[in-house]
Design an enzyme around this catalytic site. Structure first.
Site, short mmCIF file in Angstrom:
data_model
loop_
_atom_site.label_atom_id
_atom_site.label_comp_id
_atom_site.label_asym_id
_atom_site.label_seq_id
_atom_site.Cartn_x
_atom_site.Cartn_y
_atom_site.Cartn_z
N GLN A 1 0.85 -1.19 0.00
CA GLN A 1 0.00 0.00 0.00
C GLN A 1 0.88 1.24 0.00
O GLN A 1 1.55 1.53 0.99
CB GLN A 1 -0.86 -0.04 1.27
N GLY A 2 0.89 1.98 -1.09
CA GLY A 2 1.74 3.17 -1.18
C GLY A 2 0.93 4.43 -0.95
O GLY A 2 0.55 5.11 -1.90
N TYR A 3 0.71 4.73 0.29
CA TYR A 3 -0.04 5.94 0.64
C TYR A 3 0.89 6.99 1.27
O TYR A 3 1.09 8.07 0.75
CB TYR A 3 -1.17 5.65 1.64
N SER A 4 1.47 6.63 2.44
CA SER A 4 2.21 7.62 3.23
C SER A 4 3.47 8.11 2.53
O SER A 4 4.11 7.36 1.79
CB SER A 4 2.62 7.02 4.58
N SER B 1 4.72 -1.05 4.05
CA SER B 1 4.88 -2.40 4.58
C SER B 1 4.97 -3.39 3.43
O SER B 1 4.25 -3.26 2.44
CB SER B 1 3.69 -2.79 5.47
N GLU C 1 -10.28 -1.09 7.37
CA GLU C 1 -8.94 -1.44 7.84
C GLU C 1 -8.81 -1.15 9.33
O GLU C 1 -8.29 -1.93 10.09
CB GLU C 1 -7.87 -0.64 7.07
C1 LIG Z 1 3.72 -0.39 11.55
C2 LIG Z 1 3.33 0.61 10.52
C3 LIG Z 1 2.98 0.18 9.25
C4 LIG Z 1 2.63 1.09 8.27
N1 LIG Z 1 2.33 0.63 7.03
C5 LIG Z 1 2.04 1.52 6.04
C6 LIG Z 1 1.81 1.08 4.71
O1 LIG Z 1 1.89 -0.12 4.41
N2 LIG Z 1 1.52 1.98 3.77
C7 LIG Z 1 1.41 3.31 4.07
O2 LIG Z 1 1.10 4.08 3.17
N3 LIG Z 1 1.64 3.78 5.31
C8 LIG Z 1 1.95 2.92 6.32
N4 LIG Z 1 2.21 3.37 7.59
C9 LIG Z 1 2.19 4.83 7.83
C10 LIG Z 1 1.13 5.32 8.78
O3 LIG Z 1 -0.12 5.39 8.17
C11 LIG Z 1 1.59 6.70 9.29
O4 LIG Z 1 2.75 6.48 10.06
C12 LIG Z 1 0.56 7.36 10.16
O5 LIG Z 1 -0.57 7.74 9.42
C13 LIG Z 1 1.14 8.62 10.87
O6 LIG Z 1 1.82 9.47 9.99
P1 LIG Z 1 3.29 9.98 10.33
O7 LIG Z 1 4.10 8.80 10.64
O8 LIG Z 1 3.72 10.85 9.23
O9 LIG Z 1 3.16 10.81 11.65
P2 LIG Z 1 2.71 12.36 11.79
O10 LIG Z 1 1.48 12.58 10.98
O11 LIG Z 1 3.87 13.24 11.55
O12 LIG Z 1 2.33 12.41 13.31
C14 LIG Z 1 3.28 12.62 14.37
C15 LIG Z 1 2.50 12.91 15.63
O13 LIG Z 1 1.70 14.09 15.45
C16 LIG Z 1 0.36 13.80 15.73
N5 LIG Z 1 -0.52 14.56 14.84
C17 LIG Z 1 -0.40 14.75 13.52
N6 LIG Z 1 -1.43 15.46 13.03
C18 LIG Z 1 -2.25 15.70 14.07
C19 LIG Z 1 -3.50 16.36 14.24
N7 LIG Z 1 -4.17 16.90 13.21
N8 LIG Z 1 -4.03 16.40 15.46
C20 LIG Z 1 -3.40 15.84 16.52
N9 LIG Z 1 -2.23 15.21 16.45
C21 LIG Z 1 -1.66 15.13 15.23
C22 LIG Z 1 0.23 12.31 15.49
O14 LIG Z 1 -0.88 11.76 16.22
C23 LIG Z 1 1.57 11.80 15.99
O15 LIG Z 1 1.50 11.64 17.38
C24 LIG Z 1 2.58 2.48 8.59
C25 LIG Z 1 2.93 2.90 9.85
C26 LIG Z 1 3.31 2.00 10.80
C27 LIG Z 1 3.70 2.50 12.16
#
Ligand SMILES: Cc1cc2nc3c(=O)[nH]c(=O)nc-3n(C[C@H](O)[C@H](O)[C@H](O)COP(=O)(O)OP(=O)(O)OC[C@H]3O[C@@H](n4cnc5c(N)ncnc54)[C@H](O)[C@@H]3O)c2cc1C
Lengths: 360, 392
Positions: free
Chosen positions: B121-124, B156, B239
């Site tokens: 899944q290429g989202y983030s 992932s 999900e």
């Molecule tokens: C084990 C694992 C597997 C993953 N697998 C995939 C995958 O296969 N494909 C994919 O695309 N992504 C994947 N991800 C990515 C995941 O979706 C993101 O890590 C997640 O959405 C958070 O984004 P970020 O890491 O950029 O953190 P950030 O968005 O930078 O957040 C950092 C902190 O700021 C807080 N924060 C941010 N915005 C707000 C707000 N508006 N209000 C309050 N607090 C806020 C967050 O809660 C967090 O505590 C995976 C992540 C993990 C940990």
């Protein structure tokens, strides 16, 4: 497979809610507290007209013939409205004890009058869940001696009391040798007190024993949990409404994440409690092997969540939450009393552990 | 309120049980060819891909939520694998069923279900996490191809995947949520570079993925141009629920009880320590509450009713509780609980520490706990949204 409320159940809950609202809701509890009175006979009359006082009493005895799930739904409404009315003892526990252990004569005498709201009944059970101050009742040849604390629906005409051997008795409030001492708790909506017995001649419920006492405890615990669910939901609703209208820094405080997240945490913890209360009531009605443990867990967990909601919803209101003006503290205190009645969370978790063989 | 199942459903339960008695021992413990053979067997019997049309490689049964529930209950009771999972099967297949073209359904669903086509899944992206719609990977139409440039992160299983479903900005001038498209392409396409990221458990299960002039045939788009956000959101809620299955939690709780019955401190079993026992019972109560909530969700789904708040709270409550459950096991073991990796004295293959960390990952992934709270308060409780910052 259907896990949810029927239309009739929703309607019952709504009509009880509307009745309590019309009766004054919090204002009625405030008025009661201000007057120093400890009884509200008008509520009992109105609730009996809705079928609530005879909720689980068979129709042949003047009742409504419903189940404990409906009882939980009513308890939830009473908590939501901090309602100063007898219910758990009068409408549920006493009729249950009479139905399961009373003679036909006792049933015929009391069940219709309880259902009609002509008589109220208190339950002396606290010592069965954990005696304080060495309280407890000794029963010998139908003569009772000792003390019972924190009687449920204490302002009553009739008491159902348990002795240390798990036998149950009926005792009129006017029985010679019975002395009542009012106890003042944090919660003005449900007056309680102590009963002192000196050579009181009591009428046994012949079919009663420790199993019935256990059942009464479990039913009462589930209903206290339902009451807390309603009270906590009412506090959360008020917090959300307040946060959406109160402005600071030029915007509603509910648009600040710190406030929003407090509300989200309350909702996230509370919403599953609703299903848990339904399940616990259903278990008491239909799943005997799970009923006891589920009742312990439900009251323990819902009490923990209730306590969290009570403080957090107060906090969302700022200084106003701490005042008597908004009156949030009535719910706070109701939740506080529910938490301790018939076992606090730690005691109940211990009981659940024992019942599932986790204690050697 | 009626928790009993109809005779038809009870009969179905009987069928599942006898299948498990006959075939359960063949069930694979890990991956590899055995897992693929098991998956084929499950699809043939309707225990995997149950409601997916036969034409697309499924079993083709009418949707019956209770039968699906019975399958998962019985497999979990027998501790037998319910077949292949992964983001292809759990996310892409339902997306295609709802939004894909006929050709896409035929080409992709069958091989995905059989495990022949593994997806990531290429989202983030580095600058698009919680604020996913901020993603910047560009897709530009050049002749019959999309040309893709940019970077994904936290992807992932990208290193194992054959294909990727990917969110790409194709309409740079449109508002943020309306400029994204949902593309499918092979991970073997020239111009893709994968760099593994080691996570805190020590595994390298997610990756950075770089795209340099990656050419993707124009028709490999799901939905229309600029509709990618909508396409992705059709199943995002699904999900979230699946990350916190309360029935799995019950299995883990039973393992914790077993651990507490055997683990001793100074000769005293952990279960006999009233402090530990109280923590255990508190968690048991919370698991029970979530299982009851799950029954409510099941019943609502059967009756085609929305689940409201009861559904919105599941990811937050479930992942946080699971993390705490694993944490209790570590406290119970004390110093022994810090053992990890290949070492003497290890309990349960180190699964308590691994899960304690892994579930912190799930608290963050799939929408962090803070984002869940935003959703619960805004959508569930109707609280005021945060004022939008002026666009720069
Ligand atoms: C084990 C694992 C597997 C993953 N697998 C995939 C995958 O296969 N494909 C994919 O695309 N992504 C994947 N991800 C990515 C995941 O979706 C993101 O890590 C997640 O959405 C958070 O984004 P970020 O890491 O950029 O953190 P950030 O968005 O930078 O957040 C950092 C902190 O700021 C807080 N924060 C941010 N915005 C707000 C707000 N508006 N209000 C309050 N607090 C806020 C967050 O809660 C967090 O505590 C995976 C992540 C993990 C940990």
């Amino acid at each position: 497979m259907e896990f949810g409320l029927s239309e009739e159940q929703v309607m019952l809950q709504q009509s009880v809610g509307r009745f309590l609202e019309d009766a004054g809701g919090l204002a009625q509890t405030r008025a009661l507290a201000a007057s120093g009175a400890r009884r509200t006979p008008d509520l009992v009359t109105g609730l009996s007209e809705l079928g609530v006082m005879g909720l689980i009493t068979p129709e042949s005895q003047g009742g409504t013939g419903l189940s404990l799930l409906e009882a939980a739904l009513v308890a939830e409404q009473l908590g939501a409205h901090v309602s100063p009315t007898p219910f758990i003892g009068t409408a549920i526990l006493a009729p249950l004890a009479l139905q399961l252990a009373g003679s036909p004569g006792q049933q015929g005498l009391w069940l219709p009058r309880l259902a009609a709201g002509q008589v109220t009944a208190g339950l002396a059970l606290s010592e069965q869940a954990g005696g304080r101050e060495d309280a407890g009742l000794e029963g010998r040849n139908g003569i009772l001696n000792g003390r019972a604390l924190f009687v449920i629906d204490y302002e009553a005409d009739l008491y159902v009391v348990a002795d240390t051997a798990g036998r149950l008795y009926l005792v009129p409030a006017t029985a010679p040798g019975l002395v009542r001492t009012d106890l003042t708790t944090i919660d003005v909506s449900r007056p309680t007190g102590e009963l002192r017995f000196t050579g009181v001649v009591a009428e046994p419920l012949a079919g009663a024993g420790p199993d019935l006492v256990q059942r009464l405890l479990d039913v009462a615990r589930l209903l206290f949990a339902a009451d807390t669910l309603g009270a906590a939901q009412a506090m959360l609703d008020q917090a959300v409404a307040y946060a959406s209208s109160r402005e600071q820094f030029g915007r509603p405080i509910g648009s600040f994440q710190a406030v929003k997240h407090m509300c989200a945490e309350m909702a996230a913890a509370l919403e599953p409690c609703r299903a848990m209360v339904w399940y616990g009531a259903h278990a008491l009605d239909h799943l005997p092997s799970e009923a006891h443990v589920t009742a312990c867990h439900t009251k323990a967990h819902v009490s923990e969540v209730g306590t969290f909601v009570a403080r957090t919803a107060t906090e969302v209101h700022g200084g106003m939450g701490f005042t008597d003006l908004v009156g949030l503290h009535y719910w706070f205190k109701r939740i506080g009393l529910n938490r301790q009645m018939l076992g606090g969370p730690q005691a109940l978790r211990d009981e659940a552990a024992r019942a599932t063989g986790l204690v050697s | 309120m009626d928790l009993s199942y109809s005779p038809e459903h009870e009969a179905f339960r009987g069928e599942v049980r006898s299948f498990l008695e006959t075939h359960g021992t063949q069930a694979p413990r890990g991956g590899g060819p055995e897992a693929l053979a098991w998956q084929t067997l499950l699809i043939a019997h309707g225990y995997a891909a149950r409601t997916i049309p036969k034409a697309y490689g499924g079993f083709g049964a009418e949707p019956d939520i209770l039968k699906s529930r019975i399958i998962s209950e019985e497999f979990s009771r027998a501790q037998v694998s319910t077949g292949l999972g992964g983001q292809g099967i759990s996310m892409l297949v339902p997306t295609l069923l709802e939004m894909g073209t006929e050709a896409q359904k035929r080409d992709f669903i069958g091989p995905t279900l059989r495990g022949e086509m593994v997806w990531c899944q290429g989202y983030s992206e580095p600058n698009a996490g919680s604020d996913l719609a901020n993603l910047a990977t560009r897709g530009t139409l050049d002749g019959d191809d999309w040309v893709i440039n940019g970077q994904k992160i936290w992807t992932s299983t990208a290193h194992l995947a054959d294909w990727i479903f990917c969110l790409v900005r194709t309409e740079p001038d449109a508002p943020k949520h309306q400029g994204i498209s949902f593309l499918l392409f092979s991970m073997k396409t020239p111009g893709i570079e994968i760099r593994p990221l080691v996570d805190m458990t020590g595994a390298a299960n997610f990756n950075e993925v770089f795209f340099t002039d990656v050419r993707v045939p124009k028709e490999q788009i799901v939905g229309r141009r600029g509709e990618g956000w909508k396409v992705a959101n059709t199943i995002l809620g699904h999900e979230r629920g699946s990350l916190a299955d309360p029935n799995q939690m019950q299995t883990r709780l039973n393992a914790l009880i077993d651990l507490m019955r055997t683990e001793t401190v100074g000769g005293v079993r952990a279960i006999d320590n009233p402090v530990f026992r109280d923590r255990l019972m508190a968690i048991q109560g919370r698991v029970l509450a979530l299982r009851c909530n799950d029954l409510r969700l099941l019943s609502a789904a059967v009756n085609h009713q929305g689940a409201g708040l009861a559904g919105l709270v599941v990811k937050l409550q479930g992942t946080e509780l699971r993390h705490e459950l694993e944490a209790l096991a570590i406290d119970v073991m004390g110093e022994m609980g810090t053992l990890y990796g290949d070492t003497p004295g290890l309990r349960d293959q180190g699964s308590w520490q691994r899960n304690y960390m892994y579930f912190l990952g799930l608290i963050i992934g799939g929408g962090t706990s803070q984002i869940q709270k935003n959703i619960i308060s805004e959508r569930g409780l109707g609280m005021p949204r945060e004022p939008k910052l002026a666009q720069a």
